[in-house]
Design a protein around this motif. Structure first.
Motif: not given
Lengths: 184, 319
Positions: A31-49
């Motif tokens: 599961i990955t999630f993304f937060s995209e804003t003009p300020m910054e992009n945040i991304e995180a990965h979880n490989h243990k779902v």
């Protein structure tokens, strides 16, 4: 009376027998999630779902260890756990629901199936009913792969975002799910 | 039905009642079974494997106030630290309560691994350059292991870069060795995050000064010290630290260092605002050369600002 008793006994066994059918599960879903804003992009990965699908009943469950999300910035990961998700108090996010749009038999037939998952999504201890679209692919090898993309609003799950960092975090967080199931 | 031997537990009751009980039990089972099956779906995956999970966020940053906290800068992270101590607040309105004067330390800390960090700094106090190495020997564990506390060691040294004539011990009749300018500090940090809000640590150690004022003054000064933090909200914590220097080591003019302050975290920055009787921001300075007396208002208002930059991400995983 005796017949009635036997009948009841038999009926007790029926769900167990149905349950003996093949199920699909994994502990290493992504599961990955993304937060995209003009300020910054945040991304995180979880490989243990963890997840299990029971084709017979259409039941599907997910359990996501919040601390297993990996960020590029370690401090961001610490703040995610400490300040936003409060993962010591709420270690897991989960989803309990049903897969609609696919019959039990179809799990044996290779193809791509558009499905809808309806259920209860619990994040940060707050449960909400969700209806999300996804795809289940049955490979020729018999492997089952499920994917989905949906959006979650942090505030819907009681996650407070202070004003100072509000511009850095997207209103709706895009969640991408990619699960490869094995036969259990 | 010998299968249901547990009905025997119900004791001697009349047949009809017994039968009714069995029926009710069966009915309940019947309804419960499918629900069970769904709830336990994830149990089919077997026992979950969880690696050791270490305690995180015991302090907001790697310093309590002046002292090192049990936290390390993460691997690959550069932490730029700006430390500022204004003058004594008892300077009165004419000194604008100390705000007219200031002592500054600029520092860079870097995490070589998750356990090893190094740092350098330059203070305006006696134009001192300092450097340190901090290593985490044990990490407090939440899950999967049993370490109840974090244990770290810090070794640091400082060198004053004042002109020879400006040195406090300047004497034209004596040769000025470079080693005279150096001092060292060794500290052990034992700390534990007791709850989400409370972390306490002890950080006793010794400061070695290569040159002291007279033969009466010991080169090695032992201190017993500790600090802690109380988290008030998710982003604000109250910190305190105290350095107790057992008697007969320092001259009467020197006092124990006591600091109280707040940590305010705003994403990439941590602002530490505090009151302290110490002027210097490196070990020799604040442990052995603190002159301020809290009771007389010889307190500095000060702040530390920490800004982190991720230079390198060792854990990067591609999707």
């Amino acid at each position: 009376m005796k017949t009635l008793k036997n009948l009841l006994l038999l009926s007790t066994l029926i769900p167990m027998m149905a349950g003996a059918q093949e199920r699909y599960g994994t502990r290493s879903g992504h599961i990955t999630f993304f937060s995209e804003t003009p300020m910054e992009n945040i991304e995180a990965h979880n490989h243990k779902v963890s997840s299990v699908i029971d084709p017979a009943t259409g039941a599907i469950q997910f359990a996501v260890l919040v601390k297993a999300f990996e960020f590029e910035k370690s401090l961001m990961q610490e703040h995610f756990n400490e300040n936003y998700m409060e993962s010591n108090t709420f270690p897991k996010a989960d989803l309990k629901g049903t897969v609609e749009g696919m019959s039990a038999a179809q799990y044996k037939v290779p193809g791509v199936y558009a499905v809808t998952v309806k259920g209860d999504l619990t994040i940060h201890g707050v449960t909400r009913k969700v209806v999300e679209k996804g795809t289940i692919t049955v490979e020729k090898s018999g492997a089952v792969v499920a994917t989905s993309e949906f959006k979650v609003k942090p505030e819907d799950h009681g996650i407070a975002i202070p004003g100072v960092v509000r511009p850095n975090i997207a209103e709706h967080i895009l969640v991408k799910v990619n699960m490869s199931y094995d036969k259990l | 039905m010998s299968t249901f031997s547990w009905t025997g537990v119900l004791g001697p009751i009349n047949g009809t009642l017994l039968m009714r009980n069995i029926l009710i039990a069966l009915l309940a089972l019947n309804m419960a079974a499918p629900v069970f099956a769904q709830d336990d779906l994830l149990d089919l995956l077997g026992e979950e494997e969880t690696g050791p999970e270490y305690t995180t966020a015991s302090f907001k940053t790697t310093r309590v106030i002046n002292s090192h906290s049990l936290e390390n800068t993460a691997h690959g992270v550069l932490d730029f630290k700006i430390g500022h101590r204004f003058g004594f607040i008892n300077g009165g309105a004419n000194e604008f309560f100390g705000l007219d004067g200031a002592t500054v330390r600029l520092g860079l800390d870097y995490g070589l691994t998750d356990r090893l960090m190094v740092g350098i700094g330059r203070s305006s106090y006696e134009k001192t350059v300092d450097g340190f190495v901090k290593y985490k020997l044990l990490k407090q564990c939440d899950l999967g292991c049993a370490t109840p506390f974090t244990l770290a060691v810090v070794a640091s040294s400082s060198i004053t870069t004042l002109m020879s004539t400006a040195l406090p011990w300047y004497d034209p009749a004596r040769e000025d060795y470079f080693s005279h300018r150096m001092a060292y500090s060794f500290q052990v940090i034992i700390g534990r995050k007791f709850s989400e809000s409370l972390t306490l640590q002890l950080h006793p150690g010794v400061v070695h000064r290569n040159l002291v004022m007279s033969t009466e003054d010991p080169n090695d000064v032992i201190h017993i010290s500790g600090g802690g933090r109380l988290k008030l909200t998710k982003r604000v914590a109250l910190n305190a630290e105290y350095f107790y220097v057992p008697p007969d080591q320092l001259r009467d003019v020197f006092r124990n260092s006591l600091s109280l302050g707040f940590d305010i975290e705003t994403g990439g920055h941590v602002f530490q605002l505090h009151l302290t009787n110490s002027t210097a921001m490196f070990e020799r300075g604040f442990i052995t050369e603190t002159t301020g007396n809290w009771a007389d208002g010889e307190i500095h208002f000060g702040f530390n600002i920490s800004r982190v930059f991720t230079l390198h991400n060792p854990r990067r995983k591609e999707s």
